[in-house]
Structures are given as structure tokens and as C-alpha cells.
Design an enzyme around this catalytic site. Structure first.
Site, PDB file in Angstrom:
ATOM      1  N   ASP A 100       5.892   4.713   5.065  1.00 31.72           N
ATOM      2  CA  ASP A 100       6.738   3.753   5.798  1.00 31.72           C
ATOM      3  C   ASP A 100       6.792   2.388   5.108  1.00 31.72           C
ATOM      4  O   ASP A 100       7.441   1.468   5.592  1.00 31.72           O
ATOM      5  CB  ASP A 100       6.296   3.621   7.271  1.00 31.72           C
ATOM      6  CG  ASP A 100       4.906   3.025   7.440  1.00 31.72           C
ATOM      7  OD1 ASP A 100       3.978   3.464   6.729  1.00 31.72           O
ATOM      8  OD2 ASP A 100       4.742   2.107   8.278  1.00 31.72           O
ATOM      9  N   HIS A 101       6.120   2.286   3.943  1.00 34.23           N
ATOM     10  CA  HIS A 101       6.164   1.030   3.170  1.00 34.23           C
ATOM     11  C   HIS A 101       6.764   1.216   1.774  1.00 34.23           C
ATOM     12  O   HIS A 101       7.205   0.251   1.166  1.00 34.23           O
ATOM     13  CB  HIS A 101       4.751   0.428   3.063  1.00 34.23           C
ATOM     14  CG  HIS A 101       4.205   0.030   4.403  1.00 34.23           C
ATOM     15  ND1 HIS A 101       4.098  -1.272   4.804  1.00 34.23           N
ATOM     16  CD2 HIS A 101       3.801   0.789   5.451  1.00 34.23           C
ATOM     17  CE1 HIS A 101       3.621  -1.314   6.052  1.00 34.23           C
ATOM     18  NE2 HIS A 101       3.436  -0.073   6.462  1.00 34.23           N
ATOM     19  N   HIS A 130       1.452   3.898   1.898  1.00 29.95           N
ATOM     20  CA  HIS A 130       2.017   4.655   3.022  1.00 29.95           C
ATOM     21  C   HIS A 130       3.547   4.730   2.940  1.00 29.95           C
ATOM     22  O   HIS A 130       4.213   3.785   2.574  1.00 29.95           O
ATOM     23  CB  HIS A 130       1.579   4.054   4.355  1.00 29.95           C
ATOM     24  CG  HIS A 130       0.149   4.349   4.698  1.00 29.95           C
ATOM     25  ND1 HIS A 130      -0.575   3.628   5.606  1.00 29.95           N
ATOM     26  CD2 HIS A 130      -0.693   5.309   4.228  1.00 29.95           C
ATOM     27  CE1 HIS A 130      -1.800   4.131   5.686  1.00 29.95           C
ATOM     28  NE2 HIS A 130      -1.905   5.146   4.860  1.00 29.95           N
ATOM     29  N   HIS A 180      -7.466  -0.648   5.530  1.00 31.86           N
ATOM     30  CA  HIS A 180      -6.410   0.238   6.049  1.00 31.86           C
ATOM     31  C   HIS A 180      -6.197   1.373   5.052  1.00 31.86           C
ATOM     32  O   HIS A 180      -6.209   2.548   5.411  1.00 31.86           O
ATOM     33  CB  HIS A 180      -5.141  -0.579   6.251  1.00 31.86           C
ATOM     34  CG  HIS A 180      -3.961   0.214   6.736  1.00 31.86           C
ATOM     35  ND1 HIS A 180      -3.891   0.754   7.996  1.00 31.86           N
ATOM     36  CD2 HIS A 180      -2.791   0.535   6.123  1.00 31.86           C
ATOM     37  CE1 HIS A 180      -2.730   1.396   8.134  1.00 31.86           C
ATOM     38  NE2 HIS A 180      -2.055   1.273   7.014  1.00 31.86           N
ATOM     39  N   HIS A 237       4.485  -4.685  10.681  1.00 25.49           N
ATOM     40  CA  HIS A 237       4.984  -4.074  11.918  1.00 25.49           C
ATOM     41  C   HIS A 237       5.106  -5.086  13.050  1.00 25.49           C
ATOM     42  O   HIS A 237       4.376  -6.071  13.091  1.00 25.49           O
ATOM     43  CB  HIS A 237       4.039  -2.956  12.396  1.00 25.49           C
ATOM     44  CG  HIS A 237       3.992  -1.758  11.505  1.00 25.49           C
ATOM     45  ND1 HIS A 237       4.764  -0.646  11.712  1.00 25.49           N
ATOM     46  CD2 HIS A 237       3.256  -1.512  10.395  1.00 25.49           C
ATOM     47  CE1 HIS A 237       4.499   0.250  10.769  1.00 25.49           C
ATOM     48  NE2 HIS A 237       3.590  -0.245   9.951  1.00 25.49           N
ATOM     49  N   ASP A 259      -0.242  -3.782   6.294  1.00 27.22           N
ATOM     50  CA  ASP A 259      -0.865  -3.257   7.516  1.00 27.22           C
ATOM     51  C   ASP A 259      -2.337  -3.650   7.619  1.00 27.22           C
ATOM     52  O   ASP A 259      -3.142  -2.906   8.183  1.00 27.22           O
ATOM     53  CB  ASP A 259      -0.745  -1.728   7.556  1.00 27.22           C
ATOM     54  CG  ASP A 259       0.670  -1.261   7.830  1.00 27.22           C
ATOM     55  OD1 ASP A 259       1.561  -2.109   8.056  1.00 27.22           O
ATOM     56  OD2 ASP A 259       0.881  -0.031   7.814  1.00 27.22           O
ATOM     57  N   HIS A 261       0.853  -1.197   0.000  1.00 29.84           N
ATOM     58  CA  HIS A 261       0.000   0.000   0.000  1.00 29.84           C
ATOM     59  C   HIS A 261       0.882   1.238   0.000  1.00 29.84           C
ATOM     60  O   HIS A 261       2.098   1.143   0.121  1.00 29.84           O
ATOM     61  CB  HIS A 261      -0.996  -0.022   1.172  1.00 29.84           C
ATOM     62  CG  HIS A 261      -0.380   0.099   2.540  1.00 29.84           C
ATOM     63  ND1 HIS A 261       0.427  -0.889   3.087  1.00 29.84           N
ATOM     64  CD2 HIS A 261      -0.455   1.084   3.478  1.00 29.84           C
ATOM     65  CE1 HIS A 261       0.798  -0.509   4.306  1.00 29.84           C
ATOM     66  NE2 HIS A 261       0.287   0.681   4.560  1.00 29.84           N
TER      67      HIS A 261
HETATM   68 FE    FE Z   1       2.746   0.850   8.202  1.00 28.38          FE
HETATM   69 ZN    ZN Z   2       0.109   1.677   6.549  1.00 28.33          ZN
END
Ligand code: FE
Ligand code: ZN
Length: 263
Positions: free
Chosen positions: A59-60, A57, A120, A175, A137, A55
Site C-alpha cells: 500500500d506504499h 508494504h 513496523h 494513513h 507507518d 517501506h
Molecule cells: Fe501502510
Molecule cells: Zn506499512
């Protein structure tokens, strides 16, 4: 031909970048940060072969660009999310033959089926193949992702799709949230014996800073309250929290998600 190994590389506070590797090549899932991956590849003398994103985001996907500067590899990602570096947009192709629904990693003779799992984020996808699930996530060990772009109904359907996979499927999440998730799960379902055992096992791992992942679909179905919205104890805890009887899985899920956000 050796089977690929799966290795976690930590990033930021609690992200996992999953590395699918043999003795020469590596594919990475959700590289939010490039530097720990570049260090790992250098140290292990591996060539990057592909990037897979679940996805959009940061942080990915935040490490995509820097990895591509060194390794111009294919980037797989959700077709309906804006990730500029994606070269192979994907979506679930249930029942239809389509290149968009499958990822084939030639280096490992490994193929993944793409699953659409919105909730998400609106276009979140998972990769399922070789008895492994990379679910970003959406599903966490003993928990699930927050609903940033989707509805409780969508998330319940997405989680159900994952719960329907074979019980021994290895679950690789984005995570390390397991211990905190278990604290919440124990509050919701204090009478769940398997959950109590899982808590002890995870506490021991956490003490040694060992990853608590992968999980399995079977373990999640037995201990993850978000997959257990039809269980009497989960229903009664959620109802008590909301001060009203909840009788359908989506309302129970929504109550749990809301409760967890403030836990
Ligand atoms: Fe994340
Ligand atoms: Zn995420």
C-alpha cells in the site's frame, strides 16, 4: 523560486500519498496506487520528478511501476528492503558524509536526511527536511504502526528519534487513523487536557472529511501515548491493563501496542 506545497492524495480506504509540488513538478511519497496520482498530475499539469518510499508494504509501493512507465524518475527507498523499482537505495548516515543518507530534490531545492526507524518493518526509513517529516507507518497522529518485523525496543528507539526532532516539525503520516487513535489515547490517558482538546478538533475535521494531518512533533509529544511511555498516567493504565507493575518504557510501550491491537 517558490516553496513547494504539500498536498494529500487519498488512496485505498485510508492511505495518504503525499505530493510535494510547485507549479510544474511533483515528487510523491509512498504511491501505493498510481491512478489517483496520475489523475492528479494530469489535472494539475505537473511532471513527476521523483518517487520516495518509506517501506516495502504494497500500500506504499504498489504504484511505483505504473508511474515509472509514464515518468522514468529516480525512486528512493530503504536499502535493506526488497523494492525492485528502487534506483537510489538509502540508509541513515549519521555523522558520515554519504549520498546514501541524503535525498536532494533539485526541482524544489529541497533536501531530506534519511532516518532509520525500524519497527513496523525491519528497514523502514523516514525523510526529514525543510521542517517536514515523512514517516510512513512508524509514527501516526496519536498512534504508531504495528510491529510486523521489529521489536518493541526497536520501535521505542525509532519513535524517540522522531520525538527528538524540533517541536514545530510537520509530521506527514501514511494513513488517516487519527480519530480511532485518539479514542484509544483517551482511554489510556483520560486526564490529558491537551488530548481532550485534540479530540474535539479532530472530530470537527473528520465530520467535514478534512485530513487531520500534518501533525507536529510537539503535538504528538503532548498527546500520543506511544511517545509518553514515561508519563505516570500512561504507566498506571498500562500496568492496570497487564495486571502487573510496569516500570520501564519498553514494557509500557509493548503493553500499549498489544492493547491497541485488540482495542
Ligand atoms: Fe501502510
Ligand atoms: Zn506499512
Amino acid at each position: 523560486m517558490t516553496l513547494p506545497r504539500i498536498v494529500p492524495v487519498r488512496a485505498f480506504a485510508d492511505n495518504y500519498i503525499w505530493v510535494i509540488r510547485d507549479h510544474r513538478h511533483a515528487a510523491v511519497v509512498d504511491p501505493g496506487d498510481a491512478s489517483p496520482i496520475l489523475d492528479y498530475l494530469r489535472h494539475e499539469k505537473l511532471q513527476l520528478a521523483a518517487i520516495l518510499n518509506t517501506h516495502h508494504h504494497r500500500d506504499h509501493v504498489g504504484g511505483n511501476e505504473m508511474l515509472l512507465r509514464e515518468f522514468p524518475v529516480p525512486v528512493y527507498g530503504p536499502a535493506t528492503e526488497a523494492i525492485p523499482t528502487v534506483t537510489h537505495p538509502l540508509r541513515e548516515c549519521a555523522g558520515r558524509e554519504s549520498d546514501e543518507g541524503v535525498v536532494y530534490l533539485r526541482e524544489f531545492t529541497l533536501s531530506f536526511r534519511v532516518l532509520d526507524i525500524p519497527g513496523h518493518t525491519a528497514g523502514h526509513i523516514a525523510y526529514y527536511g525543510g521542517n517536514m517529516l515523512f514517516c510512513g507507518d512508524t509514527l501516526f497522529a496519536c498512534g504508531c504502526g504495528r510491529l510486523f518485523e521489529g521489536t518493541p525496543g526497536q520501535m521505542v528507539a525509532s519513535l524517540q528519534k522522531l520525538a527528538d526532532l524540533p517541536k514545530d516539525t510537520e509530521v506527514y503520516c501514511g494513513h488517516e487513523y487519527t480519530l480511532n487513535n485518539i479514542r484509544f489515547a483517551r482511554t489510556v490517558e483520560p486526564g490529558n487536557q491537551e488530548l481532550l482538546e485534540r479530540e474535539k478538533a479532530v472530530e470537527a475535521l473528520a465530520k467535514q472529511h478534512v485530513p487531520t494531518l500534518p501533525s507536529t512533533i510537539g503535538l504528538e509529544k503532548a498527546t500520543n501515548p506511544f511517545l509518553r511511555c514515561g508519563e505516570p498516567e500512561v504507566i498506571s493504565s498500562a500496568s492496570a491493563k497487564m495486571n502487573k507493575p510496569l516500570n520501564d518504557p519498553v514494557s509500557v510501550f509493548a503493553a500499549l501496542r498489544d492493547w491497541k491491537n485488540r482495542f
